[in-house]
Scaffold this motif. Structure first.
Motif, PDB file in Angstrom:
ATOM      1  N   UNK A 134       2.765 -69.728 -18.248  1.00  0.00           N
ATOM      2  CA  UNK A 134       2.163 -68.995 -17.280  1.00  0.00           C
ATOM      3  C   UNK A 134       2.971 -68.681 -15.999  1.00  0.00           C
ATOM      4  N   UNK A 135       3.138 -67.562 -15.404  1.00  0.00           N
ATOM      5  CA  UNK A 135       3.793 -67.395 -14.263  1.00  0.00           C
ATOM      6  C   UNK A 135       2.719 -67.553 -13.052  1.00  0.00           C
ATOM      7  N   UNK A 136       2.878 -68.914 -12.435  1.00  0.00           N
ATOM      8  CA  UNK A 136       2.159 -69.326 -11.402  1.00  0.00           C
ATOM      9  C   UNK A 136       2.950 -69.126  -9.968  1.00  0.00           C
ATOM     10  N   UNK A 137       2.504 -68.248  -9.113  1.00  0.00           N
ATOM     11  CA  UNK A 137       3.281 -68.245  -7.948  1.00  0.00           C
ATOM     12  C   UNK A 137       2.697 -68.868  -6.660  1.00  0.00           C
ATOM     13  N   UNK A 138       3.371 -69.525  -5.785  1.00  0.00           N
ATOM     14  CA  UNK A 138       2.977 -69.983  -4.716  1.00  0.00           C
ATOM     15  C   UNK A 138       2.860 -68.784  -3.727  1.00  0.00           C
ATOM     16  N   UNK A 139       1.728 -68.164  -3.750  1.00  0.00           N
ATOM     17  CA  UNK A 139       1.536 -67.065  -2.755  1.00  0.00           C
ATOM     18  C   UNK A 139      -0.163 -67.083  -2.528  1.00  0.00           C
ATOM     19  N   UNK A 153      12.286 -68.807 -20.014  1.00  0.00           N
ATOM     20  CA  UNK A 153      11.164 -67.986 -19.967  1.00  0.00           C
ATOM     21  C   UNK A 153      10.633 -67.586 -18.973  1.00  0.00           C
ATOM     22  N   UNK A 154      10.675 -68.294 -17.757  1.00  0.00           N
ATOM     23  CA  UNK A 154       9.717 -67.889 -16.640  1.00  0.00           C
ATOM     24  C   UNK A 154      10.725 -66.739 -15.919  1.00  0.00           C
ATOM     25  N   UNK A 155      12.030 -67.106 -15.928  1.00  0.00           N
ATOM     26  CA  UNK A 155      12.762 -66.089 -15.370  1.00  0.00           C
ATOM     27  C   UNK A 155      12.828 -64.560 -15.830  1.00  0.00           C
ATOM     28  N   UNK A 156      12.716 -64.504 -17.299  1.00  0.00           N
ATOM     29  CA  UNK A 156      12.640 -63.467 -17.924  1.00  0.00           C
ATOM     30  C   UNK A 156      11.207 -62.576 -17.597  1.00  0.00           C
ATOM     31  N   UNK A 157      10.050 -63.351 -17.400  1.00  0.00           N
ATOM     32  CA  UNK A 157       8.896 -62.882 -16.890  1.00  0.00           C
ATOM     33  C   UNK A 157       9.080 -62.459 -15.366  1.00  0.00           C
ATOM     34  N   UNK A 158       9.726 -63.211 -14.710  1.00  0.00           N
ATOM     35  CA  UNK A 158       9.814 -62.585 -13.462  1.00  0.00           C
ATOM     36  C   UNK A 158      10.317 -61.673 -13.302  1.00  0.00           C
ATOM     37  N   UNK A 159      11.623 -61.412 -13.860  1.00  0.00           N
ATOM     38  CA  UNK A 159      12.421 -60.123 -14.033  1.00  0.00           C
ATOM     39  C   UNK A 159      11.535 -58.959 -14.290  1.00  0.00           C
ATOM     40  N   UNK A 160      10.703 -59.124 -15.338  1.00  0.00           N
ATOM     41  CA  UNK A 160       9.710 -57.910 -15.670  1.00  0.00           C
ATOM     42  C   UNK A 160       8.837 -57.593 -14.402  1.00  0.00           C
ATOM     43  N   UNK A 161       8.418 -58.386 -13.718  1.00  0.00           N
ATOM     44  CA  UNK A 161       7.897 -58.246 -12.434  1.00  0.00           C
ATOM     45  C   UNK A 161       8.240 -57.491 -11.444  1.00  0.00           C
ATOM     46  N   UNK A 170      -1.800 -66.250 -10.339  1.00  0.00           N
ATOM     47  CA  UNK A 170      -1.168 -66.125 -11.681  1.00  0.00           C
ATOM     48  C   UNK A 170      -0.796 -64.698 -11.755  1.00  0.00           C
ATOM     49  N   UNK A 171       0.614 -64.251 -12.111  1.00  0.00           N
ATOM     50  CA  UNK A 171       1.079 -62.835 -12.265  1.00  0.00           C
ATOM     51  C   UNK A 171       1.356 -62.667 -14.078  1.00  0.00           C
ATOM     52  N   UNK A 172       0.994 -61.652 -14.521  1.00  0.00           N
ATOM     53  CA  UNK A 172       1.396 -61.376 -15.932  1.00  0.00           C
ATOM     54  C   UNK A 172       1.425 -59.931 -16.345  1.00  0.00           C
ATOM     55  N   UNK A 173       1.882 -59.908 -17.231  1.00  0.00           N
ATOM     56  CA  UNK A 173       2.264 -58.311 -17.923  1.00  0.00           C
ATOM     57  C   UNK A 173       3.717 -58.116 -18.233  1.00  0.00           C
ATOM     58  N   UNK A 174       4.003 -56.941 -18.222  1.00  0.00           N
ATOM     59  CA  UNK A 174       5.462 -56.566 -18.738  1.00  0.00           C
ATOM     60  C   UNK A 174       5.899 -55.526 -17.700  1.00  0.00           C
ATOM     61  N   UNK A 175       7.064 -55.138 -17.893  1.00  0.00           N
ATOM     62  CA  UNK A 175       7.615 -54.097 -17.007  1.00  0.00           C
ATOM     63  C   UNK A 175       6.885 -52.796 -17.024  1.00  0.00           C
TER      64      UNK A 175
END
Length: 274
Positions: free
Chosen positions: A76-81, A229-237, A122-127
């Motif tokens: 999961x993409x879990x952001x300190x935010x 894996x997390x880098x690819x998900x963050x790039x889509x965000x 948590x942020x999720x999804x695709x481009x």
């Protein structure tokens, strides 16, 4: 002597959490507090700490530090935010501890907006389709901010023995199962002492990717496969959600006005990519 593979610095520069690895376990050490032993195969967490350790401190570290890292380890993409819901969309505020994420979230709450969390989203999804989920509803404020924004007596709770912050009730409204669309990401940066203005500047997606990645929770930062894996998900965000730097004077009295300005800025943004 224990060998730590990674250390996370606290506000004072000293390690607030340190990582050791066992055969099938991760050991998250909170100095002078205790150790959380995470068994990734059995999917269990055990806590080793002195009997005098306060329950609130254990709960704080478990919810604020340990569980987010476990979720990240699962992909999961879990952001300190901090995250607030404005007009049905989420505005996220990233920044190092002490940059004012909680205070800014409190200013939005005063104007009637919903707080998803003041520390972990948590942020999720695709481009083209990025949504946010609150890990848990939270708002924690230092005494000066608490007395300024909430002069009436509230049923606050201690965050942890090592923190002066108090936990403020924010309600437990659950977000929709499909998540809430993310409108924009704002990165809190130190204000130029010579300036008294609020400034918002868009950054390129490449810079936004660096910022988001730097603010991700990770259980094992040395795990390059999971990091990829997390880098690819963050790039889509960041290919979908615009990222801005946000600078403003650290004046508690002006925060409600700043929140209003930020909301007005978010309204001007074009629709997200579909």
């Amino acid at each position: 002597m224990a060998t730590f593979v990674h250390e996370w610095p606290g506000v004072d520069g000293e390690p607030c959490m340190r990582l050791r690895q066992g055969r099938d376990t991760f050991h998250l050490d909170a100095p002078n507090i205790g150790t959380f032993v995470i068994d990734v195969l059995e999917r269990t967490i055990s806590i080793q700490c002195p009997s005098e350790t306060e329950q609130t401190t254990i709960e704080h570290l478990l919810v604020d530090q340990v569980l987010p890292r476990c979720l990240a380890h699962d992909g999961s993409l879990i952001v300190h935010a901090a995250g607030v819901e404005v007009d049905g969309e989420v505005l996220m505020f990233l920044g190092e501890s002490g940059q004012g994420k909680s205070s800014l979230a409190a200013a939005f709450q005063l104007s009637g907006q919903k707080i998803l969390s003041d520390d972990c989203i948590e942020i999720a999804g695709s481009a083209g389709n990025v949504v946010a989920f609150p890990t848990y509803p939270s708002l924690r404020l230092l005494p000066d901010t608490l007395s300024r924004f909430f002069p009436e007596r509230l049923a606050t709770a201690q965050v942890a023995k090592h923190s002066d912050k108090r936990r403020i009730p924010v309600g437990r409204d659950f977000s929709p199962a499909e998540g809430t669309p993310v409108r924009a990401i704002y990165v809190l940066e130190a204000q130029d002492p010579a300036s008294s203005d609020l400034t918002i500047e868009r950054v390129p997606p490449s810079v936004g990717l660096v910022v988001v990645t730097r603010n991700l929770f990770k259980l094992d930062p040395t795990d390059l496969r999971r990091a990829s894996v997390l880098l690819q998900k963050a790039a889509a965000v960041v290919s979908t959600v615009p990222v801005f730097t946000l600078r403003y004077p650290r004046d508690l009295g002006a925060l409600p006005a700043h929140a209003k300005t930020i909301r007005a800025h978010a309204v001007t943004l074009g629709p997200m990519l579909q």
